[in-house]
Design a protein around this motif. Structure first.
Motif, short mmCIF file in Angstrom:
data_model
loop_
_atom_site.label_atom_id
_atom_site.label_comp_id
_atom_site.label_asym_id
_atom_site.label_seq_id
_atom_site.Cartn_x
_atom_site.Cartn_y
_atom_site.Cartn_z
N LEU A 1 1.09 -1.09 0.00
CA LEU A 1 -0.11 -0.17 0.23
C LEU A 1 0.61 1.05 -0.14
CD1 LEU A 1 -2.43 -0.71 2.46
CD2 LEU A 1 -3.00 -1.11 -0.27
N GLN A 2 1.90 1.19 -0.30
CA GLN A 2 3.00 2.05 0.16
C GLN A 2 2.76 3.56 -1.16
OE1 GLN A 2 7.16 1.93 -1.64
NE2 GLN A 2 7.68 3.02 -0.71
N SER A 3 2.26 3.30 -1.86
CA SER A 3 1.84 4.41 -3.23
C SER A 3 0.70 5.32 -2.40
CB SER A 3 1.72 4.16 -4.37
OG SER A 3 0.97 2.75 -4.97
N HIS A 4 -0.12 4.28 -2.04
CA HIS A 4 -2.20 4.42 -1.59
C HIS A 4 -1.48 5.63 0.00
CE1 HIS A 4 -5.73 5.16 -0.32
NE2 HIS A 4 -5.50 4.71 0.99
N LEU A 5 -0.42 4.96 0.70
CA LEU A 5 -0.26 5.48 1.68
C LEU A 5 0.34 6.86 1.54
CD1 LEU A 5 1.11 2.60 3.93
CD2 LEU A 5 -0.43 4.40 4.70
N LEU A 6 1.27 7.26 1.15
CA LEU A 6 1.86 8.46 0.31
C LEU A 6 1.31 9.99 -0.50
CD1 LEU A 6 5.28 6.65 -1.36
CD2 LEU A 6 5.18 8.42 0.90
N ASN A 7 -0.24 8.88 -1.02
CA ASN A 7 -1.37 9.87 -1.61
C ASN A 7 -2.02 10.26 -0.85
OD1 ASN A 7 -0.76 9.40 -4.39
ND2 ASN A 7 -1.70 7.87 -5.06
N MET A 8 -1.49 10.42 0.59
CA MET A 8 -2.38 10.12 1.95
C MET A 8 -1.56 11.42 2.36
SD MET A 8 -4.21 6.66 4.05
CE MET A 8 -4.37 7.09 5.00
N VAL A 9 -0.97 11.52 2.16
CA VAL A 9 0.28 12.50 2.92
C VAL A 9 0.46 13.74 2.41
CG1 VAL A 9 2.76 13.42 3.46
CG2 VAL A 9 2.13 11.03 3.16
N SER A 10 0.32 15.30 3.50
CA SER A 10 -0.18 16.35 3.19
C SER A 10 0.64 17.45 3.57
CB SER A 10 -2.11 17.05 3.98
OG SER A 10 -1.44 16.01 5.23
N ILE A 11 1.08 18.79 3.02
CA ILE A 11 1.65 18.76 3.93
C ILE A 11 1.56 20.12 4.88
CG2 ILE A 11 3.25 21.64 3.41
CD1 ILE A 11 3.40 20.34 0.46
N ALA A 12 2.16 20.34 5.93
CA ALA A 12 2.12 20.90 7.32
C ALA A 12 2.17 22.56 6.86
CB ALA A 12 2.65 20.55 8.26
N ALA A 13 1.41 23.21 7.71
CA ALA A 13 1.61 24.64 7.69
C ALA A 13 3.08 24.73 7.66
CB ALA A 13 0.54 24.56 9.09
N HIS A 14 3.91 23.86 8.07
CA HIS A 14 5.20 25.07 8.50
C HIS A 14 6.02 24.02 7.22
CE1 HIS A 14 5.28 21.14 11.13
NE2 HIS A 14 6.13 21.06 10.87
N GLY A 15 5.28 23.08 6.12
CA GLY A 15 6.44 22.59 5.09
C GLY A 15 6.58 20.91 5.45
N THR A 16 6.98 20.87 6.20
CA THR A 16 6.72 19.42 6.63
C THR A 16 6.28 18.83 5.72
OG1 THR A 16 6.27 19.44 8.50
CG2 THR A 16 8.73 20.02 8.02
N ARG A 17 5.51 17.20 5.43
CA ARG A 17 5.12 16.32 5.46
C ARG A 17 4.57 15.97 6.33
NH1 ARG A 17 4.28 17.14 -0.50
NH2 ARG A 17 6.68 17.09 -1.54
N LYS A 18 2.70 15.29 6.21
CA LYS A 18 3.00 14.74 7.46
C LYS A 18 1.30 13.52 7.05
CE LYS A 18 -1.14 18.12 8.56
NZ LYS A 18 -1.87 18.89 9.44
N LEU A 19 0.93 11.97 7.74
CA LEU A 19 0.22 11.92 7.85
C LEU A 19 -0.66 11.58 8.77
CD1 LEU A 19 -1.58 9.66 6.76
CD2 LEU A 19 0.08 7.56 6.70
#
Length: 109
Positions: free
Chosen positions: A30-48
């Protein structure tokens, strides 16, 4: 075991009905599905976000079948490792053979 992690990391502890190595393979598939769930936090880092991760549905066969799956994966990985080692040895032997055949001066004959 007690440990400390960063606020943006997730720790997954499998339930008693979920074998750890089976979970690992689910996550790999499910790696690609999980990566698609990642968003960008207010300070610019990525987050799940935890709720998004927790809402994800997975197939969960009986524990016995998970164990059989994990054993089969271990067998396949072992064969792949043996093949990789054998290929490296064959290539090394072939290189020695080429060097011994073609490093000698050519003679007419």
């Amino acid at each position: 075991m007690p440990l400390t992690i960063n606020q943006d990391m997730k720790v997954l502890i499998p339930a008693s009905s979920l074998h750890g190595s089976y979970l690992l393979w689910i996550l790999n598939v499910l790696q690609s599905h999980l990566l698609n769930m990642v968003s960008i936090a207010a300070h610019g880092t990525r987050k799940l976000e935890t709720p998004r991760l927790e809402s994800m549905m997975i197939q969960l066969p009986p524990l016995k079948e998970q164990l059989v799956f994990s054993e089969r994966v271990a067998e396949i990985r072992s064969i792949q490792s043996q093949q990789t080692t054998a290929i490296a040895k064959a290539e090394a032997i072939f290189d020695v053979l080429l060097a011994s055949c073609f490093s000698q001066p050519l003679t007419e004959g």
